[in-house]
Design a protein around this motif. Structure first.
Motif: not given
Length: 121
Positions: A47-75
């Protein structure tokens, strides 16, 4: 059953960038990005990145600072922006979704088919 579909994988050189997308139907849920390499010990699904229902985000140490997760709820699109890619990032990347907030744990019920990312040195 929820059908997820990833896209955006490809081959890049070390230091390059890619953006993965995942389309999902229905209402927003907890969603995550996972990856699985071709050879041990990277065969474990990570698991490298997750975004929860409340919008909180979690990253694995292996990708932190390099990867960004984002969600477009409308699309109904989940993104993973990957910068400064390295050969060790080579893997099949999957998106996953569930109504339960599993974070980086791979207990999600719904998974896509995966998209391959290959990084050459």
């Amino acid at each position: 059953t929820v059908h997820l579909m990833e896209s955006g994988g490809g081959s890049v050189q070390s230091g390059g960038s890619l953006t993965l997308s995942c389309v999902w139907p229905g209402d927003p849920a907890c969603m995550g990005w996972f990856r699985q390499g071709l050879r041990a010990p990277d065969r474990e699904r990570e698991g490298i990145a997750a975004i929860e229902v409340d919008g909180s985000i979690e990253y694995a140490d292996s990708v932190k600072g390099r990867f960004t997760i984002a969600r477009d709820k409308a699309s109904h699109i989940l993104y993973l922006q990957m910068n400064n890619l390295q050969p060790e990032d080579t893997a099949m990347y999957y998106c996953a979704a569930d109504v339960i907030d599993y974070g980086l744990d791979d207990k999600y019920n719904w998974w896509g088919q995966g998209t391959q990312v290959t990084v050459s040195s």
